[in-house]
Motif scaffolding. Structure first.
Motif, short mmCIF file in Angstrom:
data_model
loop_
_atom_site.label_atom_id
_atom_site.label_comp_id
_atom_site.label_asym_id
_atom_site.label_seq_id
_atom_site.Cartn_x
_atom_site.Cartn_y
_atom_site.Cartn_z
N CYS A 194 -7.01 -47.56 29.75
CA CYS A 194 -5.83 -48.12 30.17
C CYS A 194 -4.79 -46.97 30.25
O CYS A 194 -4.38 -46.59 29.17
N TYR A 195 -4.08 -46.85 31.34
CA TYR A 195 -3.43 -45.62 31.22
C TYR A 195 -1.78 -45.84 31.67
O TYR A 195 -1.08 -45.07 31.97
N ASN A 196 -1.71 -47.45 31.94
CA ASN A 196 -0.37 -47.63 32.15
C ASN A 196 0.04 -48.85 31.19
O ASN A 196 -0.71 -49.91 31.58
N LEU A 197 0.72 -48.75 30.40
CA LEU A 197 1.14 -49.80 29.24
C LEU A 197 1.73 -51.00 29.67
O LEU A 197 1.83 -51.92 29.02
N LYS A 198 2.49 -50.85 30.73
CA LYS A 198 3.47 -52.12 31.07
C LYS A 198 2.86 -53.38 31.32
O LYS A 198 3.43 -54.24 30.60
N PRO A 199 1.76 -53.21 31.96
CA PRO A 199 0.93 -54.73 32.19
C PRO A 199 0.85 -55.35 30.96
O PRO A 199 0.52 -56.67 30.73
N LEU A 200 0.46 -54.60 29.62
CA LEU A 200 -0.12 -55.13 28.37
C LEU A 200 1.05 -56.08 27.76
O LEU A 200 0.60 -56.72 26.93
N SER A 220 2.53 -44.25 28.17
CA SER A 220 1.49 -44.43 29.32
C SER A 220 1.01 -43.03 29.84
O SER A 220 2.10 -42.35 30.50
N PRO A 221 -0.03 -42.82 29.80
CA PRO A 221 -0.50 -41.45 30.34
C PRO A 221 -0.07 -40.95 31.70
O PRO A 221 -0.03 -39.89 31.89
N VAL A 222 -0.15 -42.22 32.44
CA VAL A 222 0.13 -41.97 33.89
C VAL A 222 1.56 -41.16 33.96
O VAL A 222 1.71 -40.56 35.01
N ASN A 223 2.56 -41.39 33.02
CA ASN A 223 3.61 -40.86 32.95
C ASN A 223 3.95 -39.51 32.51
O ASN A 223 5.06 -38.79 32.43
N CYS A 224 2.52 -39.07 31.80
CA CYS A 224 2.52 -37.56 31.01
C CYS A 224 2.05 -36.72 31.83
O CYS A 224 1.46 -35.71 31.09
N ALA A 225 1.54 -36.63 33.40
CA ALA A 225 0.78 -35.47 33.55
C ALA A 225 1.34 -34.20 33.70
O ALA A 225 0.77 -33.09 33.38
#
Length: 365
Positions: A194-200, A220-225
């Motif tokens: 899970c790479y985006n925590l917002k939905p959780l 959220s890894p998707v924000n850490c590229a």
């Protein structure tokens, strides 16, 4: 995909509902736990292991190290595994199931525990930012182990929540000296993460995570590229594989693709870096990892294809430095600290068999 309510989200983020087995969701979980627990028990009978190397501030922040022998020839590759959660009591004590694959083929296995647990009481929620920060210390200890063992390379794998935490562990801000150590990383596999925590925040996961807006952004890894690419700036040839099972929740497929696209452009600037998106055909969320107990499994063979070329080539006419795991690894453990009203009381120790086939000839793994 439109997510209408929390019940629908709970379903999407519960991988036990998406599988190709003739079992109920509850039985899928039971089977998974039984498989990994049994294999871990066998690993602790068959291999030398050191437990409870402390990397963080609580009794949960520990890792174990497994090897074919208590003494190893310098240059062995290291395989690091971060476990998932799934509503089960999964931790490092049930997550050394890959030892038969890794240790039997000459590698060192490190299993990292973490604080995320779906069994955590609601009155003791975990701080996601603290968990990620502590894992930065785990990364430092892993690099220290690799340096002390003169390792030829590090391979890392995370499953489900472990995939999220591993991707964050690789995306934290590190010093330039630590970023240079990233060159030791030869391969990364993120499986069903899970790479985006917002939905959780609208799911049952929120009961023990209590996610804040800041958590959902910074963790959220998707924000850490950008930071991920910066950490790998000194790296040479590296495989970075984002994986999902064919019979997995569609949300895991979406997040794998989203994360893949977010990092590919940045990491592709390093021409030696291979970023891949893989789907394991005929497998579900749990089978992908369970099958690492099988030497003939396709995923197992993919890992060994990277690991085995890193093994030191032994010549009978040459002498090789032999390193004591206890001597080099035990001093790396941090001292204990209180966690609420609970003291960390488990003693750091080494366990397992110390006599193996070949020892009479002086052969040391």
């Amino acid at each position: 995909m439109e997510r209408k309510n929390s019940q629908a989200l709970d379903y999407l983020y519960s991988p036990c509902y998406y599988h190709n087995q003739i079992l109920t969701p509850e039985r899928v979980l039971d089977k998974h736990y039984a498989v990994v627990k049994e294999a871990t028990g066998k690993a602790r009978q068959n291999y030398f292991w050191i437990e409870n190397i402390r990397y963080g501030s609580t009794w949960e922040d520990t890792l174990d190290v497994y090897s074919y022998h208590d003494n190893v020839i310098a240059g062995r590759p290291i395989f690091v595994y971060l476990h998932g959660v799934y509503g089960l009591d999964l931790n490092k004590d049930s997550s050394a199931f890959a030892a038969n694959t890794i240790c039997e083929n000459g590698g060192i296995l490190i299993v990292v525990s973490h604080r995320i647990s779906s069994n955590r009481p609601a009155d003791r929620p975990v701080s996601m930012q603290n968990v990620c920060a502590e894992l930065g210390s785990a990364m430092e200890i892993i690099f220290a182990v690799a340096t002390r063992l003169k390792s030829s390379g590090i391979l890392l794998c995370g499953h489900s929540w472990g995939a999220h935490l591993l991707s964050m562990m690789l995306s934290l801000p590190y010093s330039d000296a630590t970023q240079q150590n990233f060159s030791m990383i030869k391969a990364v596999w993120l499986v069903g993460g899970c790479y985006n925590l917002k939905p959780l925040a609208k799911t049952y996961h929120h009961n023990y995570l209590q996610l804040t807006n800041d958590d959902m952004t910074t963790c959220s890894p998707v924000n850490c590229a950008k930071q991920l690419a910066k950490n790998f700036k000194y790296s040479g040839e590296t495989l970075f594989n984002i994986c999902v099972a064919e019979y997995d929740s569609p949300v895991f497929e979406e997040e794998a693709e989203e994360y893949f696209l977010s990092i590919k452009k940045r990491l592709d600037r390093n021409k030696n870096f291979a970023v891949e998106l893989t789907q394991f055909l005929g497998r579900d969320h749990f089978e992908v990892i369970e099958n690492l107990t099988e030497i003939s499994d396709g995923f197992t063979q993919e890992i060994l294809a990277v690991m085995i070329p890193l093994l030191p080539v032994l010549d009978e006419d040459e002498k090789y430095p032999v390193i004591s795991l206890e001597k080099e690894i035990l001093p790396l453990s941090l001292t204990g600290a209180e966690h609420g009203d609970r003291q960390y009381k488990k003693e750091i120790s080494s366990k397992g068999k110390k006599n193996h086939v070949g020892e009479s000839k002086g052969a040391l793994w």
